[in-house]
Design a protein around this motif. Structure first.
Motif, mmCIF file in Angstrom:
data_model
loop_
_atom_site.group_PDB
_atom_site.id
_atom_site.type_symbol
_atom_site.label_atom_id
_atom_site.label_comp_id
_atom_site.label_asym_id
_atom_site.label_seq_id
_atom_site.Cartn_x
_atom_site.Cartn_y
_atom_site.Cartn_z
ATOM 1 N N SER A 5 0.838 -1.191 0.000
ATOM 2 C CA SER A 5 0.000 0.000 0.000
ATOM 3 C C SER A 5 0.877 1.246 0.000
ATOM 4 N N PRO A 6 0.464 2.291 -0.719
ATOM 5 C CA PRO A 6 1.251 3.525 -0.729
ATOM 6 C C PRO A 6 1.216 4.208 0.631
ATOM 7 N N ASP A 7 2.195 5.067 0.856
ATOM 8 C CA ASP A 7 2.241 5.799 2.118
ATOM 9 C C ASP A 7 1.044 6.742 2.258
ATOM 10 N N TYR A 8 0.639 7.330 1.148
ATOM 11 C CA TYR A 8 -0.484 8.272 1.155
ATOM 12 C C TYR A 8 -1.321 8.074 -0.099
ATOM 13 N N ASP A 9 -2.586 8.430 0.012
ATOM 14 C CA ASP A 9 -3.417 8.447 -1.193
ATOM 15 C C ASP A 9 -2.939 9.551 -2.135
ATOM 16 N N GLY A 30 -12.065 11.155 3.569
ATOM 17 C CA GLY A 30 -11.525 9.911 4.106
ATOM 18 C C GLY A 30 -10.207 9.473 3.504
ATOM 19 N N TYR A 31 -9.539 10.340 2.737
ATOM 20 C CA TYR A 31 -8.271 9.974 2.106
ATOM 21 C C TYR A 31 -7.101 10.545 2.891
ATOM 22 N N SER A 32 -5.972 9.881 2.802
ATOM 23 C CA SER A 32 -4.762 10.370 3.458
ATOM 24 C C SER A 32 -4.037 11.320 2.511
#
Length: 416
Positions: A5-9, A30-32
């Motif tokens: 999974s990526p560190d952030y969206d 709801g996204y990083s």
């Protein structure tokens, strides 16, 4: 094999208004989001006169209340319109008397405080920020990978699903991806500073930005943006040749002083003023790009196209681009149909093109004729006022539908 999974969206380059607003809108869905910024805040920035259209985006990002509550303590000045002077002829527009629906007021802000406030609000909402970080390398495919370097020289690699470039005049991705191309506008230069204005004239309206045109040169103009603490932003915009002919001036401060000495209203109004900051000069600020988006990235605000400061459109365009981009990203991340061309580039460009037509008309003289025409029909003034207030995406406004033609026709009638 499943990829990690990526560190952030989303990773956003730049913590100015576009970056903070985009991060706020993303985390609320709801996204990083991580915002990386090469400078340490607070820091000086130009572009201090907001437009009422901006208030809509601040409210949607749940930042408007914080701006309103901090306005007095941070010196933000209530702004309800714009005023223009040419050869002692005064004309003003009240944003409440506009064609388009929406807020009729905004603020004139010291960007160091304003940008810090928005970043703090976005961080409080859940966005992450890394200040003093320089982007040293970027990979966009198959997924974005960024390498950043901190002020202490420590390198860090970060991954994301998407990159938004909100780096403003730094134009990070256009430089790295060779997206820059010449602007349609002639090269112009600006000199500017902050002053303690010491204005005692009771006729002066601090609730409006004041623009004065040079008494002999229609393409040279001056801005005065007041703040509520008795200070102001003062500047002059002209082609470089104008400043070059000011032969006794060899520093930005001397250039600005000599330019102001050629005005009528400004030199009288600011006779007792004192400078409170260094005077800066920027040349060739207009910009354009080959494309506003691509595989795993999009450009926001000034990172894409910057027109000219005459109508203070920069922050409004930045906010609009952030709103459009985050709406599409929500569709993209939730596997809904989306199209960056028709849902981002084209609608964003529509408003940019409206502002562009007004900027061109200003320098060609038609728009200056319109704003100083005392007998202009009320409905025309209301339509013009809407653009000055930032509502450049209101398709019900005839000056948005066909801006070039209408400005040329109306400008010609006002000059006859």
């Amino acid at each position: 094999m499943n990829r990690p999974s990526p560190d952030y969206d989303v990773i956003i380059i730049g913590a100015g208004p576009a970056g903070s607003l985009a991060s706020s809108l993303l985390v609320q869905q709801g996204y990083s989001a991580l915002v990386i910024e090469k400078e340490t805040f607070p820091r000086f920035s130009i572009g201090e006169s907001l437009l009422p259209q901006s208030m809509i985006y601040l409210e949607e990002a749940k930042m408007l209340k914080a701006v309103e509550e901090a306005a007095e303590s941070l010196g933000f000045q209530y702004k309800n319109g714009a005023a223009f002077i040419a050869n002692d002829q005064y004309s003003d527009f009240n944003f409440s008397e506009k064609f388009s629906a929406g807020p009729g007021h905004t603020y004139q802000v010291k960007r160091a405080h304003f940008d810090q406030l928005l970043a703090n609000e976005a961080e409080n909402q859940g966005a992450d920020f890394k200040f003093g970080c320089l982007l040293t390398s970027l990979q966009l495919e198959p997924e974005p990978v960024l390498t950043i370097q901190t002020e202490k020289g420590i390198s860090e690699q970060l991954t994301a699903r998407f990159i938004l470039d909100a780096s403003g005049f730094a134009r990070v991705l256009p430089r790295l991806l060779d997206l820059s191309q010449p602007s349609d506008f002639p090269v112009r230069s600006s000199v500017f500073c902050h002053i303690k204005d010491n204005i005692s004239d009771t006729d002066y309206d601090r609730n409006k930005i004041l623009i004065e045109t040079h008494p002999e040169l229609d393409d040279v103009w001056f801005w005065l943006i007041p703040f509520s603490d008795g200070t102001s932003s003062l500047g002059c915009v002209a082609k470089p040749e104008y400043f070059e002919q000011l032969t006794t001036a060899d520093t930005p401060e001397a250039l600005l002083d000599q330019a102001i000495a050629e005005t009528s209203r400004f030199q009288t109004l600011l006779a007792s003023s004192t400078k409170t900051s260094d005077t800066r000069q920027v040349t060739g600020f207009s910009s354009n790009v080959k494309q506003l988006y691509g595989r795993n990235f999009a450009l926001l605000g000034n990172a894409g196209e910057f027109l000219d400061p005459i109508f203070s459109s920069g922050v409004t365009i930045a906010f609009k681009s952030a709103k459009l981009a985050t709406d599409i990203l929500n569709k993209q991340f939730t596997n809904q149909p989306y199209c960056w061309q028709t849902e981002f580039a084209e609608p964003l460009q529509q408003g940019v093109n409206t502002f562009k037509a007004f900027v061109n008309s200003w320098y060609q003289g038609d728009f200056q004729n319109i704003i100083h025409f005392k007998d202009a029909p009320t409905e025309v003034r209301e339509m013009i006022c809407s653009i000055l207030a930032g509502y450049a995406w209101d398709k019900d406004n005839p000056f948005v539908q066909q801006p070039e033609r209408r400005l040329q026709v109306v400008g010609g009638l006002c000059a006859s």
